[in-house]
Design an enzyme around this catalytic site. Structure first.
Site, short mmCIF file in Angstrom:
data_model
loop_
_atom_site.label_atom_id
_atom_site.label_comp_id
_atom_site.label_asym_id
_atom_site.label_seq_id
_atom_site.Cartn_x
_atom_site.Cartn_y
_atom_site.Cartn_z
CG ASP A 93 -2.21 76.16 118.72
OD1 ASP A 93 -2.33 75.86 119.93
OD2 ASP A 93 -3.05 76.85 118.11
CB ALA A 94 0.56 70.94 121.21
CE LYS A 95 -5.52 76.28 121.78
NZ LYS A 95 -5.00 76.15 120.38
NE ARG A 96 0.46 67.44 122.82
CZ ARG A 96 -0.24 66.79 121.93
NH1 ARG A 96 -1.56 66.72 122.07
NH2 ARG A 96 0.32 66.20 120.88
CB THR A 120 -0.24 76.63 122.82
OG1 THR A 120 -0.63 75.47 122.08
CG2 THR A 120 0.12 77.76 121.87
#
Length: 281
Positions: A93-96, A120
């Site tokens: 879960d990094a939402k880059r 993510t």
């Protein structure tokens, strides 16, 4: 094995769509870990071993590790999952979400440095920020579409000239892109993050994206209930239902239970509640 196949097989073999979010906060660790130099690693591995048979994925949140300089522990935790529970995929879960050249390095971070099975992402800056991740044939991506936080309504719910919401545009565009990345089990390796706390549009969203995996945050601590979550699933399938604090901090609500035992108990209750809600639809 492709991420889509790993996930599909976990649904079949574990009978679960439950994902445990690994958001380790040292200030909230149980007292038995106090003073340990390996507390963060021990806490995560204890949760993993206690719940692995009940889950379809683990989702470590990179910020919880990076904020206390524990990137090495993040790598060690992911390695531990791969070594001890190799059939359970890891979603980083990094939402880059950055320009293509930078995205190439973020993709290397997720898939080569940490060896996650999925990551993510944020789609705000366009397709060129996503495509570097798609070059990794066996990996997956969950991309923000309609999220579970209150601020989702600041942008995601805004109406376009054609009557769609912004989240509809995102979902439609990514689902079209995902048709080029279909797995053997009929789902694309490009999934959508669809929050489980806003349920008014649940049926329409599920019907619109039948071949798309949903990563569904919001259960438990954020207010999402089993009957809400069930509406985003397809006969109990097609979704990864995440709970983080509700599982990691379950020991606070179960006096006398060790943190890993309490996490197991919470996962059992969550799995049964969602399965029951799905059976009523």
């Amino acid at each position: 094995m492709k991420f889509t196949e790993m996930l599909s097989e976990r649904w079949q073999n574990a009978g679960s769509m439950l994902c445990v979010g690994l958001d380790p906060n040292p200030t909230r660790f149980p007292h038995e870990l106090a003073g340990r130099s390996t507390a963060l690693y021990d806490f995560c591995c204890g949760i993993i071993d206690a719940t692995a048979d009940l889950v379809c994925a683990f989702k470590p949140q990179i910020a919880y590790f990076a904020s206390c300089g524990a990137e090495a522990e993040l790598k060690a935790v992911i390695d531990y999952i791969h070594a001890n529970h190799p059939k359970v995929p890891v979603i980083l879960d990094a939402k880059r979400g950055d320009i293509g050249s930078t995205a190439e390095h973020y993709a290397r971070e997720a898939f080569e440095r940490y060896e996650a099975d999925c990551v993510t992402l944020s789609p705000f800056m366009g397709f060129d920020t996503i495509k570097p991740y798609l070059a990794y044939e066996n990996k997956g991506a969950f991309i923000l579409c309609r999220t579970s936080n209150p601020g989702a309504k600041d942008f995601e719910y805004k109406k376009l000239d054609d009557g769609r919401h912004v989240y509809d545009l995102v979902g439609d565009s990514l689902t079209a892109l995902g048709k080029d990345y279909m797995g053997e089990h009929g789902y694309s390796s490009i999934g959508l993050v669809i929050g489980g706390t806003h349920t008014e549009e649940a049926t329409a969203i599920r019907a619109a994206y039948k071949d798309t995996f949903f990563l569904i945050p919001g259960y438990g601590a954020q207010g999402g209930k089993a009957e809400d979550i069930a509406q985003y699933l397809t006969k109990g399938n097609g979704g990864v239902v995440n709970s983080s604090r509700g599982i990691l901090l379950a020991y606070k609500k179960q006096p006398g239970a060790a943190f890993d035992e309490a996490a197991y108990n919470e996962c059992v209750n969550m799995k049964e509640a969602i399965a029951h809600a799905c059976s009523l639809l």
